[in-house]
Write an enzyme that holds these catalytic residues in place. Sequence first.
Site, PDB file in Angstrom:
ATOM      1  N   GLN A  33      -2.396   2.678  10.039  1.00  0.00           N
ATOM      2  CA  GLN A  33      -1.103   2.707   9.344  1.00  0.00           C
ATOM      3  C   GLN A  33      -0.063   3.488  10.163  1.00  0.00           C
ATOM      4  O   GLN A  33       1.132   3.200  10.114  1.00  0.00           O
ATOM      5  CB  GLN A  33      -1.221   3.344   7.954  1.00  0.00           C
TER       6      GLN A  33
ATOM      7  N   ARG B 206      -7.600  -0.007  -6.722  1.00  0.00           N
ATOM      8  CA  ARG B 206      -7.694   1.146  -5.807  1.00  0.00           C
ATOM      9  C   ARG B 206      -7.693   2.414  -6.658  1.00  0.00           C
ATOM     10  O   ARG B 206      -6.744   2.671  -7.386  1.00  0.00           O
ATOM     11  CB  ARG B 206      -6.530   1.166  -4.798  1.00  0.00           C
TER      12      ARG B 206
ATOM     13  N   ARG C 284       0.847  -1.193   0.000  1.00  0.00           N
ATOM     14  CA  ARG C 284       0.000   0.000   0.000  1.00  0.00           C
ATOM     15  C   ARG C 284       0.880   1.241   0.000  1.00  0.00           C
ATOM     16  O   ARG C 284       2.084   1.148   0.087  1.00  0.00           O
ATOM     17  CB  ARG C 284      -0.941  -0.010   1.208  1.00  0.00           C
ATOM     18  N   GLY C 285       0.227   2.387  -0.165  1.00  0.00           N
ATOM     19  CA  GLY C 285       0.985   3.637  -0.276  1.00  0.00           C
ATOM     20  C   GLY C 285       1.016   4.041  -1.742  1.00  0.00           C
ATOM     21  O   GLY C 285       1.312   3.212  -2.617  1.00  0.00           O
ATOM     22  N   ALA C 286       0.719   5.304  -2.019  1.00  0.00           N
ATOM     23  CA  ALA C 286       0.544   5.712  -3.412  1.00  0.00           C
ATOM     24  C   ALA C 286       1.717   5.343  -4.326  1.00  0.00           C
ATOM     25  O   ALA C 286       1.538   4.640  -5.326  1.00  0.00           O
ATOM     26  CB  ALA C 286       0.251   7.218  -3.459  1.00  0.00           C
TER      27      ALA C 286
ATOM     28  N   ASN D  64      -5.377  12.781   0.592  1.00  0.00           N
ATOM     29  CA  ASN D  64      -4.564  11.904   1.445  1.00  0.00           C
ATOM     30  C   ASN D  64      -5.476  11.118   2.366  1.00  0.00           C
ATOM     31  O   ASN D  64      -6.705  11.260   2.340  1.00  0.00           O
ATOM     32  CB  ASN D  64      -3.543  12.750   2.229  1.00  0.00           C
ATOM     33  N   LYS D  65      -4.871  10.295   3.211  1.00  0.00           N
ATOM     34  CA  LYS D  65      -5.643   9.444   4.118  1.00  0.00           C
ATOM     35  C   LYS D  65      -6.683  10.212   4.907  1.00  0.00           C
ATOM     36  O   LYS D  65      -6.402  11.340   5.358  1.00  0.00           O
ATOM     37  CB  LYS D  65      -4.664   8.750   5.086  1.00  0.00           C
TER      38      LYS D  65
ATOM     39  N   ASP E 157      -1.938  10.945  -1.887  1.00  0.00           N
ATOM     40  CA  ASP E 157      -2.276   9.941  -2.898  1.00  0.00           C
ATOM     41  C   ASP E 157      -2.530  10.587  -4.238  1.00  0.00           C
ATOM     42  O   ASP E 157      -2.465   9.919  -5.275  1.00  0.00           O
ATOM     43  CB  ASP E 157      -3.487   9.134  -2.432  1.00  0.00           C
TER      44      ASP E 157
HETATM   45  C1  LIG Z   1       3.556   8.177   0.317  1.00  0.00           C
HETATM   46  S1  LIG Z   1       1.935   8.018  -0.112  1.00  0.00           S
HETATM   47  C2  LIG Z   1       1.269   7.319   1.290  1.00  0.00           C
HETATM   48  C3  LIG Z   1      -0.197   7.565   1.376  1.00  0.00           C
HETATM   49  O1  LIG Z   1      -0.901   6.378   0.991  1.00  0.00           O
HETATM   50  C4  LIG Z   1      -1.646   5.966   2.106  1.00  0.00           C
HETATM   51  O2  LIG Z   1      -2.829   5.369   1.795  1.00  0.00           O
HETATM   52  P1  LIG Z   1      -2.986   3.773   1.960  1.00  0.00           P
HETATM   53  O3  LIG Z   1      -2.285   3.365   3.207  1.00  0.00           O
HETATM   54  O4  LIG Z   1      -4.492   3.593   2.012  1.00  0.00           O
HETATM   55  O5  LIG Z   1      -2.378   3.171   0.714  1.00  0.00           O
HETATM   56  C5  LIG Z   1      -1.897   7.241   2.857  1.00  0.00           C
HETATM   57  O6  LIG Z   1      -2.879   8.033   2.231  1.00  0.00           O
HETATM   58  C6  LIG Z   1      -0.551   7.851   2.791  1.00  0.00           C
HETATM   59  O7  LIG Z   1      -0.471   9.198   3.086  1.00  0.00           O
END
Ligand SMILES: CSC[C@H]1O[C@H](OP(=O)(O)O)[C@H](O)[C@@H]1O
Length: 361
Positions: free
Chosen positions: A200, A88, A51-53, A251-252, A241
């Site tokens: 997270q 996603r 996960r993570g953009a 973002n989250k 994101d």
């Molecule tokens: C460096 S981008 C990380 C960004 O992605 C995360 O979302 P997820 O854990 O749902 O993939 C979150 O928005 C982070 O800030």
Amino acid sequence: MRINEQHFRTIWQQGDRVCLIDQTQLPFELVTVEVTSLVQMCHAIRSMKVRGAPLIGVAAAYGMALALQENASDGSLQGAMQQLVATRPTAVNLAWAVQHMRQQLLALPIAKRVETAWQMANMLADEDVSQNLAIGQQGKVLIAGKAAANPQQTVHILTHCNAGWLATVDGGTALASVYAAHDAGLDIHVWVDETRPRNQGASLTAWELAQHGVPHTVITDNAGGHLMQQGQIDMVIVGADRVTRNGDVCNKIGTYLKALAAYDNRIPFYAAVPTPTIDWQLVHGAAIEIEMRDADEVAYMQGQGSDGKLQKVRVIPHESRALNPAFDVTPARLVTGIITERGIFPPEQLQQAYTAFEPKS
Ligand SMILES: CSC[C@H]1O[C@H](OP(=O)(O)O)[C@H](O)[C@@H]1O
């Protein structure tokens, strides 16, 4: 990232398969899994093993290579792109990576596609790492400036969710600046939002910072505003994101509320993003599709039982419903600056930087 003298990335090619850290097992166990098919990669992204953009963009690129390994036809290319994009919708990195790869690979003879797909995915992975290291150097200057303005004082940084090396191939985005500042000897401390519902922050950011020896404190999502009012936060640095041309930051979920509290307390609020996270096609954030995830992620929490095994416990009544929007949009007016690998830009200057960024097609 170095852990116990071992150098780790979150994802890497191993012959005809992809290895990745299963982030659903952290912070209690560091587990790597092998992914050998498009279907497995789609599941890994959707279930947030990865996960993570920036990282899901690279994971999807490897997913394209795995798909072509099975079938390198035009139809397979198109189908793989559609399946990966559907996993996603919010982070632009994923859609950009697979559309970029499809465009390049479609022009190649079928016999050349698999090898080229692996090369492209590996190149995107390496590009992510170098961009993030550059982001870290940019952000370090910000933190050093705050330290110089308050000598002998610890610089307190709040971050939300995980925008560390686990959200990228390596290096991180928001945490890249934290690591660069810490490694340069600056006196910093990080307030880590737990980041419900999937935590997270509590499970990934805290683990990363602990491994790196960065002083940090985990707090509930609702404590940040209070700490800002108490003068215990000097700056906020988050990941993103998707950032639109006008500087809106997606973002989250919960990021918007932190930005509102920061604005009200005159605390600088930054989003750290590599260029592929900027969506030049969108002029504002209202157009971004917000991923609606399974309500069970709100209804249950995961943790380690007394037997040391991971378990989920229900935290809301069986009669109750839950809603789980995974992201929100912070308007540019609440954003002090966008930290990129090419510089730090106030949101209103992002459009001017457009030409300087030579956006990829
Ligand atoms: C460096 S981008 C990380 C960004 O992605 C995360 O979302 P997820 O854990 O749902 O993939 C979150 O928005 C982070 O800030």
